[in-house]
Structure formats: C-alpha cells, structure tokens
Design an enzyme around this catalytic site. Sequence first.
Site, PDB file in Angstrom:
ATOM      1  N   HIS A  28       7.257  -0.087  -6.391  1.00  0.00           N
ATOM      2  CA  HIS A  28       6.635  -1.280  -5.824  1.00  0.00           C
ATOM      3  C   HIS A  28       7.139  -2.571  -6.465  1.00  0.00           C
ATOM      4  CE1 HIS A  28       3.581  -0.694  -9.163  1.00  0.00           C
ATOM      5  NE2 HIS A  28       3.721  -2.013  -9.216  1.00  0.00           N
TER       6      HIS A  28
ATOM      7  N   ASP B 250       6.102   6.457  -6.613  1.00  0.00           N
ATOM      8  CA  ASP B 250       6.158   5.063  -7.052  1.00  0.00           C
ATOM      9  C   ASP B 250       7.194   4.870  -8.151  1.00  0.00           C
ATOM     10  OD1 ASP B 250       5.605   2.386  -7.048  1.00  0.00           O
ATOM     11  OD2 ASP B 250       3.801   2.542  -8.287  1.00  0.00           O
TER      12      ASP B 250
ATOM     13  N   SER C 114       3.851  -3.363 -14.835  1.00  0.00           N
ATOM     14  CA  SER C 114       4.289  -2.252 -13.979  1.00  0.00           C
ATOM     15  C   SER C 114       5.765  -1.927 -14.221  1.00  0.00           C
ATOM     16  CB  SER C 114       4.091  -2.600 -12.507  1.00  0.00           C
ATOM     17  OG  SER C 114       2.734  -2.579 -12.170  1.00  0.00           O
TER      18      SER C 114
END
Length: 400
Positions: free
Chosen positions: A203, A233, A340
């Site tokens: 993402h 992911d 992230s």
Amino acid sequence: MTESFRRSGEYPQGDDHGSAYPRQQSHPSSSPVDPEWPPPPAHRPAPPYQAEPGTTVWPGSGHGGGHGGDGHGAGPHGGHPGADASGSTAVFAAPPAPPEGPAATRRRRSKGPFALLAAVAIVAAAIGGGTAYGIQELTGNDTAASSSTSTSVVPTSQKGTVSGVAKAVGPSIVEVGATSNAGSSTGSGVIITTGGEIVTNNHVVSGASAIKVRLSDGTSHAASVVGTDSKKDLALIKLDDAPSGLKAATLGDSDGVQVGDQVVAIGSPEGLTGTVTSGIVSALDRDVTVSTDESQGQRQGGGEQWPFEFGGRQFNGDTGSSTTTYKALQTDASLNPGNSGGALIDMNGNIVGINSAMYSAASDSSSSSSSAGSVGLGFAIPINTVKSDLASLRAGGSDG
C-alpha cells in the site's frame, strides 16, 4: 603406578647378557626359567594412549629391564615403561614408531586423515548445496543476511539495548516516498540485499509512477517496483543505481517470537527518517484485514493512516470492498503514519516483522496530523511470510 626391580644377578642371564630373559624365552612356546617371572608376550604390547596432557597410560602391565637384547626389556623405549633412579615410580616416555616399517607407518597415518577429509568433503557438499539453495532463494544474485532469532547482530557490549539495536540495524532502514496521479505517500522500507533490494508494504507503493528512497545517510535514490503482492500487503522495490556499501538487514525467524518479547521499531513516521521506538510483542497470529485498492495506498501520510479491519471493526477509515486478510504480530511499540513498511526488530537485531498497520485515535479525515498518534495497537507482517514470498516478488509478484 609403581614398580620394583630386582638387583642384577637375581635372574639367569643366558648367553645374552643385555636381556632380562634367556635367549630361548623370546619364543612364546618356551617355558620360563622362573615361574614367578612371566615370559615376554607373544605379540607386541598395545601402545599407550594419552589420558590427559602429560600423562601416558599403558594398557597392560610392563616391566623395565636391562639394555639391548631383543627389545622386550630394553628400557623405556622397548615397549615398556622405564623407572626412575629410586626404582619406585615409573617414568613414561613416548613410544617409538610401530615396528611394521616406515612404509606401513606412513600408510596407516595417512589413511585416517584422508578418509576423514573425504567424509568431511561429502558432508560439506551436501550441506553446502542446501545452504546455497536457501541463500539463492532468499537473495537471488545479491548478498543478504538471514538467521534465526538466536543470532546476534548487535555488538556484545550493547546486546539487549534499544540503542544497540538502533545502531546496528538503523543503516538498513530507509524512507520510501511514492508519487502517483492520486497523490503521494510516505512509508518505510528494509534493505535486504547489498544490491539495493528493499521490502516494503504494497500500500506504500501501489500505483506509484515514481519512487524515491532516502537512505540513513540522507542521500536519495530513485527506485522501481520489482513485484507486488496485495494479498499479503508486500512489495519489493530496487534502487535503480544502488550505491556501494549498502547494509542488508538480517532476516530472523518470526516463528520463534513469543508474547512479551521486547522489540524495536524503526521507520519514518511523518517523514522523520530513522525514528526509533520500542515495546513488546502483544499478541501473535492476529487476523488483520487491509484494503487491496490501489487508491487507498496514497492515504499513507498527511495525518491519515492506512485503513484496516480487526475483529469485525474498521480502523482508520473504510477498507473498501476489495480486501485481504493475513496473520500479523501485534505490538505496542509506537507506530505512526510513515512507519508502514519499516522494521520490527528483536533485541538481537534480527528483523522479525514488517510494520503494516497501526491504530490511531484520530480516525476521520478531518482530523489534523497533530491529533493523530499511536495508542499501542500496531501490527506487523511476520518475516517468515516475507521470506516465503520473496521468490514470487522477484518474479513480479502475484499482482504482476
């Protein structure tokens, strides 16, 4: 061990005055002159062996004797221990070469090491093949480090400290900036090979038209997407022109992680490259659901966090209709927007997870970044999941 010796003249000497036995006693079939004194053995006594440094143990009783003769009683070098001047304590000397002859000695000496080396070579070939395959699967043609959680990357003097982990692993963590028509996102990444391969979240880079990577030394480099896997992911990117001296992180074994283990998180929250936080592993095998929609990937930054679902509840916004679920490590190490794709690290300096989702009290888009922050609910993709997906990512990934 002690031995006593009789004075000379107490035994018949025969024709050979240099031996403690008459000449005819050199044959096993001959009868001893004195029944109390045994005949020499029919075969050469077994050689001694070393029990500990400086001590020689003889595997049978031996008696010293005169000098010369047929070698059965020719002093300490005749196959038996000698004695000191007092005649009470045996003095042991290293045995001479076996009497079979120089050629036989050389053959016997070379056979053992040669056979041992051959066996070692076979075993090394078998193990080396497996090791090479494992490394190739993990790294391709580049160099990467992989280990279990028992391997320590942190120097011994700093082992078990957050500062030691940060110093050892910090150079392997980067900031990842992605730009697309939908906007921009900021995340983190982990260098896994010296050739410039970097693991991050899907993402963070999905739909990106341009990617810039900032290294720990402050320099920026362009990068390209190698492969993506939206179902996990995960994404693999690579520097277009990797500089020399890149430090690859050591990938650990997430199966060895336990609840309560101390961990360190390193990433670039809000663009603050190299930010270090610490905490513990709060739980294992959490079912975390995230969006696979590319447009969602551009919301990582500017005070908004990547939306995810856990336990039937939505966090940080709506995940949309296209989602995927994976098992995650839960941690209370502080994670914020921009973490992230960064690393979750054990106290030995091994990467045990890739940080992927974090809950913030500010969940609506109208909230400012200053009101957002970590509340100790963060999730990371186990590093074993990453390692098992690397071959697919190098081939373009499941989305390629």
